[in-house]
Design a protein around this motif. Structure first.
Motif, PDB file in Angstrom:
ATOM      1  N   THR A 157      23.672  37.580  17.805  1.00  0.00           N
ATOM      2  CA  THR A 157      22.478  37.282  18.592  1.00  0.00           C
ATOM      3  C   THR A 157      22.246  35.770  18.628  1.00  0.00           C
ATOM      4  N   GLN A 182      27.873  50.604  18.255  1.00  0.00           N
ATOM      5  CA  GLN A 182      26.514  50.082  18.390  1.00  0.00           C
ATOM      6  C   GLN A 182      25.931  49.752  17.017  1.00  0.00           C
ATOM      7  N   TYR A 237      16.027  48.337  18.484  1.00  0.00           N
ATOM      8  CA  TYR A 237      16.934  47.874  19.538  1.00  0.00           C
ATOM      9  C   TYR A 237      18.361  48.312  19.222  1.00  0.00           C
ATOM     10  N   TYR A 291      22.338  47.178  19.833  1.00  0.00           N
ATOM     11  CA  TYR A 291      23.270  46.111  20.203  1.00  0.00           C
ATOM     12  C   TYR A 291      24.638  46.724  20.484  1.00  0.00           C
ATOM     13  N   GLU A 292      25.181  46.467  21.662  1.00  0.00           N
ATOM     14  CA  GLU A 292      26.513  46.962  22.037  1.00  0.00           C
ATOM     15  C   GLU A 292      27.555  45.943  21.586  1.00  0.00           C
ATOM     16  N   SER A 301      29.931  44.522  24.566  1.00  0.00           N
ATOM     17  CA  SER A 301      29.376  43.669  25.615  1.00  0.00           C
ATOM     18  C   SER A 301      28.344  42.663  25.128  1.00  0.00           C
ATOM     19  N   GLU A 348      25.278  43.446  24.839  1.00  0.00           N
ATOM     20  CA  GLU A 348      24.020  43.824  25.476  1.00  0.00           C
ATOM     21  C   GLU A 348      23.040  44.372  24.443  1.00  0.00           C
ATOM     22  N   SER A 388      19.422  46.463  24.127  1.00  0.00           N
ATOM     23  CA  SER A 388      18.472  47.300  24.858  1.00  0.00           C
ATOM     24  C   SER A 388      17.472  47.901  23.883  1.00  0.00           C
TER      25      SER A 388
END
Length: 680
Positions: free
Chosen positions: A209, A227, A248, A250-251, A254, A256, A258
């Motif tokens: 991140t 994930q 949340y 985290y992929e 990618s 990403e 969400s």
């Protein structure tokens, strides 16, 4: 000021020995350096072994240090690490073959690894700031962790004209963040907590991140390792809405991120079930009150269907662990001053397993504990007893087993206070209130004893029948010690805790005075020899008491809030305090703030009152104590102020500071004692 002639200058800080039968038989303040306690419990999959950090007090550095130990089901203890280090946390690999841990062995906290079959160890990182929250992937190939990443700060002003070699004053410090200092951490540096990934084989950690949020909540991997779930407050107004965290995802492929949850309120401690189907987490809907019960939620990751498993449990759940079959969870919660572990199936009612958790708050008798669960359902927990700090316990076969006896060598030959539970009704409204009495060693019910009323902080926390060095030392000095959980305390349900919402101090005063009257009625208290002390919220109530009654001979008000107006505008966590403890900002309700402030009643005080606070306390800043000290001086009340250098709100962080706190409190009380215990 009245003084006892027998106390010479050399004895002023040794008052805890005044009523001791023999120095070797009762607890003395220096004995805190002999205390140990267990923490960071990790149980193996088969339940046969428990790894834990064995914390101890190092008398040379005046710090709490620790090493990792292993204990088997038959109580055999083996050291895993040695040396004078600080261990900050650890995590067993899923196959139980490796132990990752954070240690200061190399000077700065770093991630280390031990291969348990061979005993080989290695330092896995060379980080510039301290890592935290080690979390294994299900396949054991990776470790996720978190770390603060500083950002470069460029001051808006640069002074011109400085000659080469000139020695000017240190440059001005520019601050523009909402949170600019934290208790125990000092003034903050710019930056954010980010998530990192480390191969279990070592190498360079990969930062996952990079945003301007503190991604600092608990983490849990999906079973396929694709994930990573974590909790954080990633809302744009996170600084002014401090409790609004969400879960949340985290992929890894990618990058990403969400949101899994999205509601006004805290969602935290995500935990993926062993079969990968469910996500469990803790949370509640924020209704703007001082307290809400934290519930256990389970979400089906395929359908998104979410249910609360504990909606009917009128208690707040602190932590959870899945069982090995993904059919239920083991949960921990406080109930009437004790901490319990129960098994909560996905369908059906919870079953209580044990209520013997506690012992990690060795200074005062707070509920503080942890547990872990093996794949076969064996539960390990920090074992609590009124006469010992936390040991390692085991719940198996329906029975509780104490695996370690870490303090028998230090305390086994000591005569400690007996702790006894009692219940009484408050004079305010007849409400049932729970408390405990600690009897001095050698207690004789036919004698009259001085009494200390000791009040907990929080205010929404709870005391219980747990080991507390401060309580034991007061009792060793000859005092009957009384402590209770007045209204507003946790572990008695939502309504009980919310009685102080927008109303603190509330009828806590009546609860406390009813406790004093109840114990006096037992016949062994000298009513002329009543003393009161408390810290934080207990400091608030101690100051409130002396402003509303003169029945106490002396008081020690520790790390208090004296003026709610100034407190809200100087405390480190001020966006929370004004929003959840008051109906308006200070300047919008001056009368309301002052009605609830002990400073408003200082004109009533006649009780000799000492203030005691850490100079580095940013939770209840020492300016609060200074206000009261100066007000008492202006009133002509006998007063003194004790400042503990470099100490944060948690004064007992350094053992000698705990000693100073207790010895000064006892010394102050002794100045106002009339006589020793006598026969009825």
């Amino acid at each position: 000021m009245k003084r006892i002639s027998a106390l010479g200058a050399s004895a002023l800080l040794c008052s805890s020995t005044l009523f001791a039968t023999e120095l070797s038989e009762t607890l003395q303040s220096q004995d805190v350096f002999d205390l140990e306690y267990a923490a960071d419990l990790n149980i193996t999959n088969d339940g046969s072994e428990v790894y834990f950090i064995r914390h101890y007090m190092d008398i040379h550095s005046d710090k709490k240090l620790g090493n990792i130990w292993k204990v088997t089901q038959n109580g055999e203890l083996t050291p895993v690490t040695t040396g004078k280090h600080q261990q900050y946390g650890m995590a067993l690999s899923p196959d139980n073959k490796r132990l990752a841990y954070i240690s200061s062995e190399s000077g700065n906290p770093q991630i280390h690894m031990q291969w348990l079959e061979t005993g080989a160890t290695g330092q896995m990182t060379n980080l510039t700031t301290a890592p935290s929250r080690l979390t294994w992937s299900a396949d054991g190939k990776y470790l996720a962790f978190q770390m603060f990443v500083p950002e470069k700060a460029t001051p808006p002003v640069s002074l011109p004209g400085k000659p080469e070699g000139a020695e000017w004053a240190e440059p001005a410090i520019y601050i523009d963040d909402v949170y600019y200092r934290f208790d125990g951490g000092g003034y903050t540096k710019p930056g954010y907590t980010q998530i990192f990934l480390l191969s279990a084989q070592g190498g360079t950690p990969r930062q996952l991140t990079f945003d301007e949020f503190n991604n600092n909540g608990a983490m849990s991997w999906s079973q396929d390792g694709k994930q990573l779930y974590f909790s954080a407050n990633r809302h744009q107004n996170f600084r002014l809405e401090p409790v609004n965290t969400d879960i949340y995802r985290y992929e890894l492929a990618s990058g990403e991120i969400s949101a899994v949850t999205d509601r006004n309120g805290p969602d935290n401690q995500p935990s993926v079930s062993p079969d990968g189907r469910y996500l469990a987490y803790l949370g509640y809907d924020d209704r703007g009150t001082n307290y809400e019960n934290t519930q256990v939620y389970v979400r089906d990751l395929s359908s998104g269907k979410t249910q609360s498993l504990t909606a009917d449990l009128d208690r707040s759940v602190d932590s959870l662990h899945w069982d090995g079959s993904s059919r239920g969870l083991y949960i921990q919660y406080d109930d009437q001053g004790k901490t319990r572990v129960a098994y909560q199936p996905l369908k059906g009612k919870a079953k209580q397993l044990t209520d013997k958790l506690g012992g990690q708050s060795y200074g005062r008798p707070y509920t503080s504990s942890e547990f872990d669960v093996a794949s076969d359902g064996t539960v390990t927990f920090t074992y609590s007893a009124p006469d010992r700090p936390a040991d390692v316990g085991l719940h198996t076969g329906g029975k509780d087993i104490q695996l370690t006896h870490l303090n028998d060598d230090a305390l086994g030959h000591k005569t400690l206070a007996k702790v006894e539970e009692f219940w009484f009704k408050s004079s305010a409204d007849g409400r049932d209130i729970q408390g405990w009495i600690a009897y001095p060693p050698g207690f004789d019910k036919d004698k009259k004893y001085p009494m200390v009323l000791e009040i907990h902080g929080g205010p929404v926390t709870a005391y219980g029948p747990h080991f507390a060095a401060e309580i034991q030392l007061y009792a060793a000095a000859g005092y009957v010690v009384v402590y209770i959980n007045p209204r507003g305390s946790s572990s008695y349900g939502e309504e009980f805790a919310q009685t102080i919402h927008l109303n603190y101090p509330s009828q806590d005063y009546d609860d406390l005075m009813s406790a004093v009257d109840t114990v006096i009625d037992k016949g062994f208290i000298d009513e002329r020899e009543l003393f009161v002390t408390g810290g934080s919220g207990g400091g608030v109530l101690s100051a409130w008491i002396v402003g509303h009654t003169d029945r106490f001979k002396a008081a020690v008000v520790a790390k208090p809030v004296i003026n709610w107006y100034s407190f809200v505008l100087t405390s480190d966590f001020y966006p929370y305090f004004y929003k959840y403890w008051f109906a308006a900002k200070p300047w919008e309700d001056l009368e309301g703030y002052m009605q609830r402030s002990p400073i408003s009643y200082v004109g009533n005080v006649t009780t000799p009152t000492m203030l005691l606070t850490g100079e580095a306390d940013y939770r209840t800043p020492i300016s609060e104590s200074e206000q009261y000290y100066q007000a008492l001086k202006l009133q002509g009340v006998e007063t003194a102020m004790v400042r503990i250098p470099d100490a944060p709100h948690g004064i007992y962080k350094r053992p000698s500071n705990l000693m100073s706190k207790v010895e000064y409190i006892l010394w102050w009380f002794e100045q106002y004692r009339d006589e020793r215990p006598v026969k009825n």
